[in-house]
Write a protein that holds these residues in place. Structure first.
Motif, PDB file in Angstrom:
ATOM      1  N   SER A 183       0.850  -1.118   0.028  1.00 55.97           N
ATOM      2  CA  SER A 183       0.025  -0.117  -0.087  1.00 55.97           C
ATOM      3  C   SER A 183       0.596   1.435   0.058  1.00 55.97           C
ATOM      4  CB  SER A 183      -0.918  -0.025   1.238  1.00 55.97           C
ATOM      5  OG  SER A 183      -0.070   0.187   2.319  1.00 55.97           O
ATOM      6  N   ALA A 184       0.295   2.460  -0.175  1.00 56.68           N
ATOM      7  CA  ALA A 184       1.148   3.729  -0.038  1.00 56.68           C
ATOM      8  C   ALA A 184       1.716   3.874   1.408  1.00 56.68           C
ATOM      9  CB  ALA A 184      -0.064   4.892  -0.430  1.00 56.68           C
ATOM     10  N   THR A 185       0.479   3.484   2.059  1.00 60.11           N
ATOM     11  CA  THR A 185       0.895   3.557   3.629  1.00 60.11           C
ATOM     12  C   THR A 185       2.115   2.938   4.100  1.00 60.11           C
ATOM     13  OG1 THR A 185      -1.371   4.002   4.537  1.00 60.11           O
ATOM     14  CG2 THR A 185      -0.065   3.217   5.894  1.00 60.11           C
ATOM     15  N   ASP A 186       2.348   1.527   3.545  1.00 58.71           N
ATOM     16  CA  ASP A 186       3.379   0.996   3.765  1.00 58.71           C
ATOM     17  C   ASP A 186       4.974   1.716   3.495  1.00 58.71           C
ATOM     18  OD1 ASP A 186       1.914  -1.423   4.980  1.00 58.71           O
ATOM     19  OD2 ASP A 186       2.332  -2.593   3.228  1.00 58.71           O
ATOM     20  N   THR A 246      -4.184  16.041  -1.969  1.00 55.97           N
ATOM     21  CA  THR A 246      -4.964  15.768  -0.597  1.00 55.97           C
ATOM     22  C   THR A 246      -6.254  14.844  -0.768  1.00 55.97           C
ATOM     23  OG1 THR A 246      -5.868  16.507   1.453  1.00 55.97           O
ATOM     24  CG2 THR A 246      -5.509  18.087  -0.366  1.00 55.97           C
ATOM     25  N   HIS A 247      -6.643  13.844  -0.002  1.00 61.89           N
ATOM     26  CA  HIS A 247      -7.668  13.196  -0.015  1.00 61.89           C
ATOM     27  C   HIS A 247      -8.678  14.141   0.785  1.00 61.89           C
ATOM     28  CE1 HIS A 247      -6.739  12.527   4.105  1.00 61.89           C
ATOM     29  NE2 HIS A 247      -7.800  11.996   4.368  1.00 61.89           N
ATOM     30  N   ARG A 248      -8.469  15.049   1.673  1.00 65.82           N
ATOM     31  CA  ARG A 248      -9.367  15.747   2.054  1.00 65.82           C
ATOM     32  C   ARG A 248     -10.262  16.644   1.454  1.00 65.82           C
ATOM     33  NH1 ARG A 248      -8.108  13.998   7.266  1.00 65.82           N
ATOM     34  NH2 ARG A 248      -5.807  13.710   7.740  1.00 65.82           N
ATOM     35  N   LEU A 299       7.218  12.391  -0.463  1.00 69.80           N
ATOM     36  CA  LEU A 299       5.976  12.800  -0.925  1.00 69.80           C
ATOM     37  C   LEU A 299       4.763  11.761  -1.036  1.00 69.80           C
ATOM     38  CD1 LEU A 299       4.712  14.972  -3.011  1.00 69.80           C
ATOM     39  CD2 LEU A 299       5.241  13.552  -4.780  1.00 69.80           C
ATOM     40  N   ASP A 300       3.667  12.106  -0.442  1.00 66.91           N
ATOM     41  CA  ASP A 300       2.468  10.997  -0.517  1.00 66.91           C
ATOM     42  C   ASP A 300       1.750  11.222  -1.635  1.00 66.91           C
ATOM     43  OD1 ASP A 300       0.132   9.744  -0.461  1.00 66.91           O
ATOM     44  OD2 ASP A 300      -0.321  10.570   1.696  1.00 66.91           O
ATOM     45  N   GLY A 301       1.898  10.397  -2.753  1.00 65.91           N
ATOM     46  CA  GLY A 301       1.520  10.448  -3.986  1.00 65.91           C
ATOM     47  C   GLY A 301       0.543   9.392  -4.414  1.00 65.91           C
ATOM     48  N   ALA A 302      -0.344   9.087  -3.388  1.00 65.11           N
ATOM     49  CA  ALA A 302      -1.309   7.910  -3.335  1.00 65.11           C
ATOM     50  C   ALA A 302      -2.564   8.339  -4.232  1.00 65.11           C
ATOM     51  CB  ALA A 302      -1.986   7.617  -1.837  1.00 65.11           C
ATOM     52  N   HIS A 303      -2.842   9.645  -4.399  1.00 57.97           N
ATOM     53  CA  HIS A 303      -4.019   9.983  -5.128  1.00 57.97           C
ATOM     54  C   HIS A 303      -3.344  10.873  -6.450  1.00 57.97           C
ATOM     55  CE1 HIS A 303      -8.019   8.975  -3.894  1.00 57.97           C
ATOM     56  NE2 HIS A 303      -7.747   9.563  -2.762  1.00 57.97           N
ATOM     57  N   ALA A 304      -2.113  10.849  -6.652  1.00 56.89           N
ATOM     58  CA  ALA A 304      -1.405  11.341  -7.728  1.00 56.89           C
ATOM     59  C   ALA A 304      -1.385  10.436  -8.719  1.00 56.89           C
ATOM     60  CB  ALA A 304      -0.269  12.213  -7.449  1.00 56.89           C
ATOM     61  N   PHE A 310       3.482   5.493  -3.307  1.00 62.37           N
ATOM     62  CA  PHE A 310       2.081   5.414  -3.900  1.00 62.37           C
ATOM     63  C   PHE A 310       1.384   4.018  -3.971  1.00 62.37           C
ATOM     64  CE2 PHE A 310       5.840   7.378  -6.123  1.00 62.37           C
ATOM     65  CZ  PHE A 310       5.292   8.547  -6.527  1.00 62.37           C
ATOM     66  N   ASN A 311       0.192   4.134  -4.476  1.00 54.53           N
ATOM     67  CA  ASN A 311      -0.511   2.805  -4.616  1.00 54.53           C
ATOM     68  C   ASN A 311      -0.919   2.525  -5.967  1.00 54.53           C
ATOM     69  OD1 ASN A 311      -3.103   4.114  -4.749  1.00 54.53           O
ATOM     70  ND2 ASN A 311      -3.056   3.851  -2.312  1.00 54.53           N
ATOM     71  N   LEU A 312      -1.272   1.595  -6.355  1.00 59.64           N
ATOM     72  CA  LEU A 312      -1.743   1.442  -7.897  1.00 59.64           C
ATOM     73  C   LEU A 312      -3.255   1.002  -7.777  1.00 59.64           C
ATOM     74  CD1 LEU A 312       1.338  -0.960  -8.793  1.00 59.64           C
ATOM     75  CD2 LEU A 312       1.075   1.264  -9.468  1.00 59.64           C
ATOM     76  N   HIS A 313      -3.723   1.055  -6.572  1.00 58.71           N
ATOM     77  CA  HIS A 313      -5.184   0.493  -6.685  1.00 58.71           C
ATOM     78  C   HIS A 313      -6.083   1.655  -6.469  1.00 58.71           C
ATOM     79  CE1 HIS A 313      -3.611  -0.227  -2.276  1.00 58.71           C
ATOM     80  NE2 HIS A 313      -4.211   0.780  -2.116  1.00 58.71           N
ATOM     81  N   LYS A 314      -5.932   2.873  -6.783  1.00 53.32           N
ATOM     82  CA  LYS A 314      -6.638   3.913  -6.868  1.00 53.32           C
ATOM     83  C   LYS A 314      -6.694   4.322  -8.210  1.00 53.32           C
ATOM     84  CE  LYS A 314      -6.018   6.465  -2.443  1.00 53.32           C
ATOM     85  NZ  LYS A 314      -7.141   5.847  -1.691  1.00 53.32           N
ATOM     86  N   TRP A 315      -5.826   4.978  -9.000  1.00 51.94           N
ATOM     87  CA  TRP A 315      -6.267   5.361 -10.258  1.00 51.94           C
ATOM     88  C   TRP A 315      -5.359   4.652 -11.382  1.00 51.94           C
ATOM     89  CZ3 TRP A 315     -10.364   8.270 -10.379  1.00 51.94           C
ATOM     90  CH2 TRP A 315     -10.521   8.578  -8.807  1.00 51.94           C
TER      91      TRP A 315
HETATM   92  C1  LIG Z   1      -3.656  11.145   0.154  1.00 53.29           C
HETATM   93  C2  LIG Z   1      -3.388   9.660   0.711  1.00 53.29           C
HETATM   94  N1  LIG Z   1      -2.297   9.052   1.036  1.00 53.29           N
HETATM   95  C3  LIG Z   1      -2.304   7.938   1.579  1.00 53.29           C
HETATM   96  C4  LIG Z   1      -3.366   6.868   1.310  1.00 53.29           C
HETATM   97  C5  LIG Z   1      -3.119   5.620   1.925  1.00 53.29           C
HETATM   98  O1  LIG Z   1      -3.186   4.595   0.759  1.00 53.29           O
HETATM   99  P1  LIG Z   1      -3.037   3.087   1.309  1.00 53.29           P
HETATM  100  O2  LIG Z   1      -4.557   2.779   1.378  1.00 53.29           O
HETATM  101  O3  LIG Z   1      -2.452   2.517  -0.184  1.00 53.29           O
HETATM  102  O4  LIG Z   1      -1.976   2.665   2.123  1.00 53.29           O
HETATM  103  C6  LIG Z   1      -4.473   7.352   0.955  1.00 53.29           C
HETATM  104  C7  LIG Z   1      -5.724   6.483   0.826  1.00 53.29           C
HETATM  105  O5  LIG Z   1      -6.745   6.936   0.758  1.00 53.29           O
HETATM  106  C8  LIG Z   1      -4.527   8.751   0.723  1.00 53.29           C
HETATM  107  O6  LIG Z   1      -5.701   9.364   0.151  1.00 53.29           O
END
Ligand SMILES: Cc1ncc(COP(=O)(O)O)c(C=O)c1O
Length: 393
Positions: free
Chosen positions: A93-96, A176-178, A201-206, A224-229
């Protein structure tokens, strides 16, 4: 054959594309920010891979997957980031990825300062706070002025850098997810560099929604993650470290499966989701054939603009991010002024069949996040705009 250059507003094309996502009957989903659906072809491939790995078990995993296929998949993910393979490790995950970077960054001394802002994701906020308890650093939190502008965002960081001369490390969220705000990453990273501050850099949504190049952005560390976009099965993340900076991130908690010179030592070694990884080449091929983040981002932004343009003149509705195309993508939050946002999100669902989510935690207060996806139609956006107008009365 690449299918590039689909226009964001070509509704006939996008409706054909939308038909590739099997959807459960129910409300219209305007909360596609949690994770992305797989296309029908990706889903079929993933199901085939689950059955295959279940049949072949460790024989295949050890003899074929570990020996050859995993490195080819790894290379393809690095290509997606326009990065060399030695800069990239696959995570769950991006968090990991982000927490590994934060936990293992080894340039902090007690008394140094680290920084994050109100818009960061909670797991990143928590990890930065953890540095305060476990590394003896001072944790600085800033809140962005609202409404924001390109200059106010960069200015808030410049001011923080000047005020806190012992800053060494900061977290930064690309999208940002907010609220959906897209941060001016290159400008902020350049300002940080002037002060010798490293950026994670948190690129999860980028990734998949915004076109970017990490070298151009001036970013050495990212998750990053690959399971969003990107459209991969769930549980796929990516850690990036500029190879020249590898020594600044320690191997994860004594990780010894890979040599210390290997970026893959920076994440916990664990059994991967092999069927999901085997599905990635098809996912990436489909992503490329569609035109990548340029096409996906343009469609999402078009859908976003469809609803925002229709409601931005309504006094009782606040659009949470500025009307500056550099600062938004497909996600945008709104607020019904003076109302309870949870209550309004429930009314959107109950009275208009529109599923959204309330996001709080940013200094500008709770808001309702609208996230279209690739199965969203222009008609869905008109329906939302009409609902918002009616509910604002
Ligand atoms: C901005 C942002 N960072 C990090 C994450 C975490 O991503 P993951 O669920 O792949 O750990 C998210 C998930 O919604 C997110 O929106």
């Amino acid at each position: 054959m690449p299918e590039h250059n689909y226009h964001a507003y070509d509704e006939a094309f996008w409706q054909t594309f939308a038909a590739r996502y099997e959807t459960e009957p129910g409300p219209i989903n305007l909360e596609n920010g949690y994770f992305g659906r797989m296309t029908d072809t990706v889903l079929d491939e993933y199901q085939r891979n689950i059955a295959f790995i279940n049949r072949s078990n460790s024989l295949y995993a050890r003899q074929r997957f570990e020996q050859a296929q995993s490195s080819e998949i790894h290379r393809q993910v690095a290509d997606l980031l326009q990065a060399p393979a030695e800069a990239v490790a696959l995570t769950h995950s991006a968090t990991d990825a982000l927490q590994s970077l934060i936990r293992n960054y080894n340039r902090l001394q007690p008394g140094d300062q680290v920084l994050f802002c109100d818009l960061e994701y909670d797991t990143v906020k928590g990890a930065m706070q953890w540095l305060g308890r476990h590394r003896g650093v001072e944790v600085i939190q800033i809140e962005h002025p609202h409404p924001a502008s390109f200059d106010s965002l960069v200015g808030a960081y410049r001011e923080a850098f000047a005020r806190h001369p012992r800053l060494k490390l900061m977290a930064l969220t690309h999208v940002t997810h907010r609220t959906g705000l897209v941060m001016p990453v290159a400008a902020i990273a350049a300002a940080a560099r002037e002060h010798g501050i490293d950026v994670i850099l948190d690129g999860a949504h980028a990734l998949g929604q915004i076109e970017f190049n990490l070298a151009y952005l001036g970013i050495a560390f990212a998750g990053f993650n690959l399971h969003k976009w990107i459209g991969a099965p769930l549980t796929q993340g990516v850690l990036y470290i500029d190879p020249q900076r590898l020594a600044d991130i320690d191997p994860d908690m004594g990780e010894s499966h890979y040599p210390a010179t290997d970026v893959r030592a920076r994440t916990p070694y664990a059994t991967p989701n092999i069927p999901a990884l085997l599905t990635l080449p098809l996912v990436l091929e489909e992503h490329r054939n569609l035109g990548g983040a340029a096409t996906k981002g343009a469609r999402l932004k078009y859908l976003r603009n469809l609803w925002v343009r229709q409601v931005q003149d309504i006094e009782d509705i606040e659009i949470m991010i500025p009307d500056d195309p550099r600062l938004y993508g497909g996600i945008t939050s709104l607020r019904f002024v003076g109302r309870d946002q949870q209550d309004m999100a429930e009314r959107l669902l109950r009275d208009y069949n529109l599923f959204t989510v309330v996001r709080s935690g940013s200094a500008c207060g709770p808001c309702i996040r609208i996230t279209p996806g690739f199965a969203t139609s222009a008609a869905d956006m008109h329906r939302l705009a009409k609902a918002l107008r009616e509910l604002s009365l």
